[in-house]
Design a protein around this motif. Structure first.
Motif, PDB file in Angstrom:
ATOM      1  N   MET A  29      33.553  44.842  41.046  1.00 43.46           N
ATOM      2  CA  MET A  29      34.858  44.546  41.165  1.00 43.46           C
ATOM      3  C   MET A  29      35.306  43.937  39.811  1.00 43.46           C
ATOM      4  O   MET A  29      36.512  44.329  39.132  1.00 43.46           O
ATOM      5  CB  MET A  29      35.324  43.803  42.237  1.00 43.46           C
ATOM      6  CG  MET A  29      36.939  43.815  42.302  1.00 43.46           C
ATOM      7  SD  MET A  29      37.694  43.246  43.968  1.00 43.46           S
ATOM      8  CE  MET A  29      36.849  41.575  44.054  1.00 43.46           C
ATOM      9  N   SER A  33      37.829  45.385  36.960  1.00 44.44           N
ATOM     10  CA  SER A  33      39.069  44.493  36.364  1.00 44.44           C
ATOM     11  C   SER A  33      39.095  44.298  35.074  1.00 44.44           C
ATOM     12  O   SER A  33      39.826  44.458  34.266  1.00 44.44           O
ATOM     13  CB  SER A  33      38.934  43.425  37.093  1.00 44.44           C
ATOM     14  OG  SER A  33      38.934  43.654  38.512  1.00 44.44           O
ATOM     15  N   LYS A  34      37.753  43.638  34.333  1.00 44.66           N
ATOM     16  CA  LYS A  34      37.673  43.528  33.136  1.00 44.66           C
ATOM     17  C   LYS A  34      37.970  44.647  32.152  1.00 44.66           C
ATOM     18  O   LYS A  34      38.800  44.674  31.233  1.00 44.66           O
ATOM     19  CB  LYS A  34      36.258  43.031  32.546  1.00 44.66           C
ATOM     20  CG  LYS A  34      36.030  42.664  31.215  1.00 44.66           C
ATOM     21  CD  LYS A  34      34.850  41.697  30.914  1.00 44.66           C
ATOM     22  CE  LYS A  34      34.751  41.405  29.442  1.00 44.66           C
ATOM     23  NZ  LYS A  34      33.571  40.362  29.012  1.00 44.66           N
ATOM     24  N   TYR A  37      41.614  46.151  32.012  1.00 43.98           N
ATOM     25  CA  TYR A  37      42.769  45.240  31.457  1.00 43.98           C
ATOM     26  C   TYR A  37      42.263  45.011  30.062  1.00 43.98           C
ATOM     27  O   TYR A  37      42.811  44.342  29.196  1.00 43.98           O
ATOM     28  CB  TYR A  37      43.149  43.867  32.066  1.00 43.98           C
ATOM     29  CG  TYR A  37      43.620  44.112  33.391  1.00 43.98           C
ATOM     30  CD1 TYR A  37      45.030  44.378  33.522  1.00 43.98           C
ATOM     31  CD2 TYR A  37      43.116  44.172  34.750  1.00 43.98           C
ATOM     32  CE1 TYR A  37      45.863  44.523  34.456  1.00 43.98           C
ATOM     33  CE2 TYR A  37      43.768  44.197  35.853  1.00 43.98           C
ATOM     34  CZ  TYR A  37      45.082  44.602  35.739  1.00 43.98           C
ATOM     35  OH  TYR A  37      45.836  44.738  36.942  1.00 43.98           O
ATOM     36  N   THR A  98      40.348  40.709  40.072  1.00 42.50           N
ATOM     37  CA  THR A  98      41.555  41.590  39.982  1.00 42.50           C
ATOM     38  C   THR A  98      43.079  40.891  39.839  1.00 42.50           C
ATOM     39  O   THR A  98      43.920  41.358  39.342  1.00 42.50           O
ATOM     40  CB  THR A  98      41.664  42.428  41.374  1.00 42.50           C
ATOM     41  OG1 THR A  98      41.631  41.435  42.399  1.00 42.50           O
ATOM     42  CG2 THR A  98      40.689  43.235  41.480  1.00 42.50           C
ATOM     43  N   ASP A  99      43.025  39.497  39.797  1.00 42.36           N
ATOM     44  CA  ASP A  99      44.086  38.642  39.630  1.00 42.36           C
ATOM     45  C   ASP A  99      43.921  38.103  38.235  1.00 42.36           C
ATOM     46  O   ASP A  99      45.044  37.571  37.505  1.00 42.36           O
ATOM     47  CB  ASP A  99      44.530  37.486  40.564  1.00 42.36           C
ATOM     48  CG  ASP A  99      44.756  38.236  42.110  1.00 42.36           C
ATOM     49  OD1 ASP A  99      45.688  38.990  42.067  1.00 42.36           O
ATOM     50  OD2 ASP A  99      44.229  37.749  43.091  1.00 42.36           O
ATOM     51  N   TYR A 101      42.142  38.681  35.566  1.00 45.07           N
ATOM     52  CA  TYR A 101      42.164  39.552  34.429  1.00 45.07           C
ATOM     53  C   TYR A 101      43.612  39.955  33.776  1.00 45.07           C
ATOM     54  O   TYR A 101      44.117  39.741  32.522  1.00 45.07           O
ATOM     55  CB  TYR A 101      41.346  40.896  34.294  1.00 45.07           C
ATOM     56  CG  TYR A 101      39.970  40.534  33.997  1.00 45.07           C
ATOM     57  CD1 TYR A 101      39.537  40.026  32.626  1.00 45.07           C
ATOM     58  CD2 TYR A 101      38.814  40.361  34.956  1.00 45.07           C
ATOM     59  CE1 TYR A 101      37.944  39.588  32.523  1.00 45.07           C
ATOM     60  CE2 TYR A 101      37.780  39.831  34.816  1.00 45.07           C
ATOM     61  CZ  TYR A 101      37.146  39.671  33.491  1.00 45.07           C
ATOM     62  OH  TYR A 101      35.905  39.162  33.364  1.00 45.07           O
TER      63      TYR A 101
END
Length: 432
Positions: A29, A33-34, A37, A98-99, A101
């Motif tokens: 995850m 995410s990284k 974004y 998930t928040d 990045y």
């Protein structure tokens, strides 16, 4: 959902939904995410600060030292998230990947070139920051906390160490380490040789060292010895441990290429941190201070510092959280008995645990001759402490700091120590 990424290949999924099996779903995850974004951490000079105590003060102060007009610095921490062009309330010290990045991406869009973030041991263990590129990683200290989660001090330390030795992600360029802390000295011995080390503290071997220290209720003054020579530092932060926090921030700013004389001057104008040694002043003849101290070491530091700058008695209101490390409860009580003149033990986020059970553990730490009152209602405990205070005394309301709620049976009940103290003082002083 079209794709499920999991650690199992035995999911019973509807037709048309794919399952991708991975060894560690949380690390996956973080990687996704990284990438989603566009790796904003690679375009920011990112500073990660970890340790049991001091993370919030050091991260907030470091941001203050780095910011210039037209050059915002982002902040992610316990009190708030500053994204360069707006502030939003914090919901977790170290957010999920998930928040995290998208926040870093927002900082770049707002014109930030650097950012400071608190990195908790939970965040490291749960891979929230897995793969994150830090330019500078700072280690504040390690004292008893979160043993209900990590199990032992050794495991707690090993999680923190991952931020510095390449296990969590790329190696930081610089490690800023508290050379006075035994775990900090151990960490220095265990770092890869390509990581530059900057140390801070009071011992002579530290590169950023404070000497000739004087403290009072208005702040502190000390001589700073650093790679740039000697400077006189005036800090509005009170207490010896806040001198250590100031040294950490000055060392980080130096590692970021800032002029040490400029940062020393900017330190004078720091306005402090919400809920950290925050004064509540309604014109009463004694001091009232709200602080986040919720570990034995933090409570000891706060009480000893207040004893040094208080003519009268130091009275304390504190509690211990429910559903957490039970072993530290008697330690917290022992610390209060040793360093305070009068004590009100009360509730502090009891969560799903009964207050009687929490008090039972706390009472094991009561020392002979100590004046300790166990009051279930936190508002009542604060009221009694304020009622007992005389001129030149100090009342420390410890444990919750900036928090505006009490956690009781899965419910967040509004409760702000600062607001409660203000209302009670108004009622006592003005009949309001």
């Amino acid at each position: 959902a079209k794709v499920i990424i999991s650690e199992s290949s035995d999911l019973d999924l509807p037709l048309g939904i794919r399952n991708i099996k991975v060894n560690n779903a949380r690390k996956a995850m973080a990687r996704f995410s990284k990438r989603f974004y566009n790796s904003p951490d690679e375009s920011l000079s990112l500073i990660g600060i970890t340790g049991t105590n001091g993370k919030t003060t050091v991260s907030t102060l470091t941001r203050h030292l780095l910011e210039e007009p037209g050059r915002p610095t982002g902040l992610i921490g316990t009190v708030q998230y500053n994204l360069g062009d707006r502030d939003i309330p914090s919901f977790k010290t170290t957010p999920e990947a998930t928040d995290l990045y998208p926040m870093l991406k927002s900082m770049l869009v707002a014109g930030c070139t650097s950012a400071v973030m608190e990195v908790s041991s939970h965040g490291i263990h749960q891979s929230r920051v897995s793969g994150l590129r830090l330019e500078i990683a700072a280690f504040m200290n390690l004292t008893r906390d979160h043993l209900d989660y990590h199990g032992s001090m050794e495991e707690y330390y090993r999680e923190k160490r991952k931020l510095f030795n390449g296990i969590n992600g790329p190696l930081p360029k610089v490690a800023v380490i508290n050379g006075d802390c035994p775990y900090g000295r151990r960490l220095m011995q265990e770092l890869p040789p390509q990581v530059q080390i900057l140390t801070f503290g009071f011992d002579e071997n530290n590169q950023f060292r404070a000497k000739n220290l004087t403290m009072d209720a208005e702040g502190s003054k000390f001589v700073l010895e650093s790679p740039h020579g000697t400077s006189v530092v005036v800090s509005p932060l009170i207490g010896r441990y806040n001198v250590s926090n100031a040294l950490a921030s000055l060392a980080i700013a130096h590692a970021m290429g800032e002029n040490i004389l400029n940062t020393v001057q900017k330190l004078r104008h720091f306005k402090g941190v919400s809920g950290r040694m925050e004064a509540v002043d309604k014109g009463q003849p004694y001091r009232v201070v709200v602080d986040y101290a919720h570990t034995p070491d933090a409570l000891r530091n706060a009480l000893e510092m207040l004893q040094e700058c208080t003519k009268g008695k130091v009275r304390v209101v504190f509690g211990c959280g429910g559903d957490r490390d039970k072993g530290k409860r008697l330690e917290m009580t022992r610390v209060a008995c040793a360093a305070a003149d009068q004590i009100w033990a009360t509730s502090d986020n009891p969560r799903t645990e009964s207050i009687d059970s929490i008090f039972g553990d706390m009472k094991k730490g009561v020392c002979k001759g100590a004046e300790v009152y166990f009051i279930e209602d936190r508002r009542r405990a604060i009221d009694l402490a304020l009622e007992a205070a005389d001129e030149d005394d100090c009342v420390l309301i410890a444990g919750k700091g900036h928090e505006t709620y009490q956690e009781v049976q899965y419910t967040a009940i509004p409760f702000d120590d600062r607001l409660i103290a203000e209302n009670l003082l108004d009622a006592k002083l003005y009949g309001g």
